[in-house]
Design a protein around this motif. Structure first.
Motif, PDB file in Angstrom:
ATOM      1  N   ILE A  31       1.088  -1.476   0.057  1.00 45.81           N
ATOM      2  CA  ILE A  31       0.311  -0.299   0.001  1.00 45.81           C
ATOM      3  C   ILE A  31       0.627   1.305  -0.025  1.00 45.81           C
ATOM      4  O   ILE A  31       1.250   2.356  -0.878  1.00 45.81           O
ATOM      5  N   LEU A  32       2.098   1.324   0.847  1.00 50.66           N
ATOM      6  CA  LEU A  32       2.556   2.573   0.962  1.00 50.66           C
ATOM      7  C   LEU A  32       3.822   1.971   0.969  1.00 50.66           C
ATOM      8  O   LEU A  32       4.331   0.878   1.841  1.00 50.66           O
ATOM      9  N   ALA A  33       5.057   2.704   0.998  1.00 52.21           N
ATOM     10  CA  ALA A  33       7.150   2.766   0.420  1.00 52.21           C
ATOM     11  C   ALA A  33       6.882   2.589   1.900  1.00 52.21           C
ATOM     12  O   ALA A  33       7.560   1.353   2.426  1.00 52.21           O
ATOM     13  N   CYS A  34       6.644   3.042   3.459  1.00 53.85           N
ATOM     14  CA  CYS A  34       7.065   2.434   4.636  1.00 53.85           C
ATOM     15  C   CYS A  34       6.314   2.601   5.551  1.00 53.85           C
ATOM     16  O   CYS A  34       5.346   3.103   5.929  1.00 53.85           O
ATOM     17  N   HIS A  35       6.173   1.054   5.462  1.00 53.97           N
ATOM     18  CA  HIS A  35       5.628   0.556   6.628  1.00 53.97           C
ATOM     19  C   HIS A  35       6.283  -0.515   7.389  1.00 53.97           C
ATOM     20  O   HIS A  35       7.619  -1.062   6.974  1.00 53.97           O
ATOM     21  N   VAL A  36       6.157  -0.771   8.633  1.00 51.71           N
ATOM     22  CA  VAL A  36       6.764  -1.474   9.228  1.00 51.71           C
ATOM     23  C   VAL A  36       5.708  -2.628  10.054  1.00 51.71           C
ATOM     24  O   VAL A  36       4.736  -2.435  10.482  1.00 51.71           O
ATOM     25  N   VAL A  37       5.703  -3.812   9.883  1.00 47.63           N
ATOM     26  CA  VAL A  37       5.192  -5.301  10.366  1.00 47.63           C
ATOM     27  C   VAL A  37       6.050  -5.563  12.104  1.00 47.63           C
ATOM     28  O   VAL A  37       6.846  -5.741  13.046  1.00 47.63           O
ATOM     29  N   THR A  38       4.696  -4.844  12.935  1.00 43.62           N
ATOM     30  CA  THR A  38       4.898  -4.655  14.064  1.00 43.62           C
ATOM     31  C   THR A  38       4.301  -5.947  14.990  1.00 43.62           C
ATOM     32  O   THR A  38       5.052  -6.471  16.321  1.00 43.62           O
ATOM     33  N   LYS A  39       3.453  -6.590  14.195  1.00 41.40           N
ATOM     34  CA  LYS A  39       3.141  -7.767  14.882  1.00 41.40           C
ATOM     35  C   LYS A  39       2.783  -8.768  13.819  1.00 41.40           C
ATOM     36  O   LYS A  39       1.781  -8.626  12.646  1.00 41.40           O
ATOM     37  N   ASP A  40       2.827 -10.076  14.038  1.00 45.08           N
ATOM     38  CA  ASP A  40       3.146 -10.905  13.494  1.00 45.08           C
ATOM     39  C   ASP A  40       2.976 -12.455  13.492  1.00 45.08           C
ATOM     40  O   ASP A  40       4.241 -13.465  14.061  1.00 45.08           O
ATOM     41  N   THR A  41       1.103 -13.225  13.773  1.00 44.12           N
ATOM     42  CA  THR A  41       1.685 -13.765  15.167  1.00 44.12           C
ATOM     43  C   THR A  41       0.460 -15.168  13.574  1.00 44.12           C
ATOM     44  O   THR A  41      -0.094 -14.837  13.139  1.00 44.12           O
ATOM     45  N   ALA A  42       0.118 -16.400  14.270  1.00 45.75           N
ATOM     46  CA  ALA A  42      -0.906 -17.127  13.553  1.00 45.75           C
ATOM     47  C   ALA A  42      -2.505 -16.159  13.295  1.00 45.75           C
ATOM     48  O   ALA A  42      -2.981 -16.678  12.758  1.00 45.75           O
ATOM     49  N   GLU A  43      -2.753 -15.806  14.659  1.00 47.11           N
ATOM     50  CA  GLU A  43      -3.903 -14.976  15.079  1.00 47.11           C
ATOM     51  C   GLU A  43      -4.275 -14.228  14.924  1.00 47.11           C
ATOM     52  O   GLU A  43      -5.194 -13.361  14.110  1.00 47.11           O
ATOM     53  N   SER A  44      -3.261 -13.022  14.764  1.00 49.80           N
ATOM     54  CA  SER A  44      -3.148 -11.444  13.832  1.00 49.80           C
ATOM     55  C   SER A  44      -2.034 -10.556  13.706  1.00 49.80           C
ATOM     56  O   SER A  44      -0.598 -11.286  13.074  1.00 49.80           O
ATOM     57  N   VAL A  45      -2.351  -9.941  12.950  1.00 43.60           N
ATOM     58  CA  VAL A  45      -1.190  -9.640  12.510  1.00 43.60           C
ATOM     59  C   VAL A  45      -1.287  -7.395  12.326  1.00 43.60           C
ATOM     60  O   VAL A  45      -2.407  -6.974  12.187  1.00 43.60           O
ATOM     61  N   HIS A  46      -0.221  -7.005  12.175  1.00 39.17           N
ATOM     62  CA  HIS A  46      -0.214  -5.415  12.495  1.00 39.17           C
ATOM     63  C   HIS A  46       0.548  -4.860  11.345  1.00 39.17           C
ATOM     64  O   HIS A  46       1.412  -5.140  11.759  1.00 39.17           O
ATOM     65  N   VAL A  47       0.166  -3.693  10.809  1.00 42.27           N
ATOM     66  CA  VAL A  47       0.864  -3.384   9.864  1.00 42.27           C
ATOM     67  C   VAL A  47       0.924  -1.239  10.081  1.00 42.27           C
ATOM     68  O   VAL A  47       0.299  -1.064  10.071  1.00 42.27           O
ATOM     69  N   ARG A  48       2.110  -1.440  10.618  1.00 37.95           N
ATOM     70  CA  ARG A  48       1.866   0.144  10.367  1.00 37.95           C
ATOM     71  C   ARG A  48       2.466   1.240   9.527  1.00 37.95           C
ATOM     72  O   ARG A  48       3.406   0.618   8.826  1.00 37.95           O
ATOM     73  N   TYR A  49       2.195   2.214   9.541  1.00 37.29           N
ATOM     74  CA  TYR A  49       2.924   2.849   8.402  1.00 37.29           C
ATOM     75  C   TYR A  49       2.665   4.307   8.810  1.00 37.29           C
ATOM     76  O   TYR A  49       2.339   4.846   9.410  1.00 37.29           O
ATOM     77  N   PHE A  50       4.006   4.700   8.522  1.00 42.59           N
ATOM     78  CA  PHE A  50       4.849   6.092   8.542  1.00 42.59           C
ATOM     79  C   PHE A  50       5.319   6.871   7.230  1.00 42.59           C
ATOM     80  O   PHE A  50       5.049   6.301   6.120  1.00 42.59           O
ATOM     81  N   SER A  51       5.660   7.974   7.363  1.00 39.88           N
ATOM     82  CA  SER A  51       5.496   9.121   6.369  1.00 39.88           C
ATOM     83  C   SER A  51       7.448   8.209   6.211  1.00 39.88           C
ATOM     84  O   SER A  51       7.571   7.976   6.778  1.00 39.88           O
ATOM     85  N   CYS A  52       7.469   8.635   5.016  1.00 39.34           N
ATOM     86  CA  CYS A  52       8.909   8.910   4.658  1.00 39.34           C
ATOM     87  C   CYS A  52       9.964   9.641   4.573  1.00 39.34           C
ATOM     88  O   CYS A  52      10.191  10.422   4.173  1.00 39.34           O
ATOM     89  N   LYS A  53      11.214   9.290   4.737  1.00 40.73           N
ATOM     90  CA  LYS A  53      12.373   9.897   4.408  1.00 40.73           C
ATOM     91  C   LYS A  53      13.082   9.496   3.474  1.00 40.73           C
ATOM     92  O   LYS A  53      12.865   7.607   3.897  1.00 40.73           O
ATOM     93  N   LEU A  54      14.626   9.507   2.820  1.00 38.34           N
ATOM     94  CA  LEU A  54      15.544   9.814   2.137  1.00 38.34           C
ATOM     95  C   LEU A  54      16.296   9.404   3.152  1.00 38.34           C
ATOM     96  O   LEU A  54      16.956  10.023   3.397  1.00 38.34           O
TER      97      LEU A  54
END
Length: 91
Positions: A31-54
């Motif tokens: 979706i966006l270039a600057c994401h961080v997967v903060t949780k990835d388990t069998a039951e749930s996933v959390h993807v956080r999105y941030f603005s980008c910097k070079l």
């Protein structure tokens, strides 16, 4: 830019329901270039999105500028529910 919450409500929410976890993860991380997967388990996933910097020649998340988070509830390897939270600036 199309705000993340509007894009989620208009497209993503319906699109990822019932998807396999791996396919939904691929969709959410594109979706966006600057994401961080903060949780990835069998039951749930959390993807956080941030603005980008070079950083040199690479775009990296600017951890000081959070845009929003999309969370998924997974059952049997498939997305059964999703939710979004956004920063006050995105509402």
């Amino acid at each position: 830019m199309f705000p993340l919450k509007n894009y989620y409500e208009a497209c993503i929410k319906r699109e990822i329901y019932g998807m396999r976890k791996e396919d939904a993860m691929k969709r959410l991380t594109n979706i966006l270039a600057c994401h961080v997967v903060t949780k990835d388990t069998a039951e749930s996933v959390h993807v956080r999105y941030f603005s980008c910097k070079l950083d040199g020649v690479e775009m990296v998340p600017n951890m000081d500028r959070w845009i929003g988070t999309i969370a998924l509830r997974i059952e049997g390897g498939f997305v059964r529910e999703s939710a979004i939270s956004v920063s006050d600036k995105q509402k």
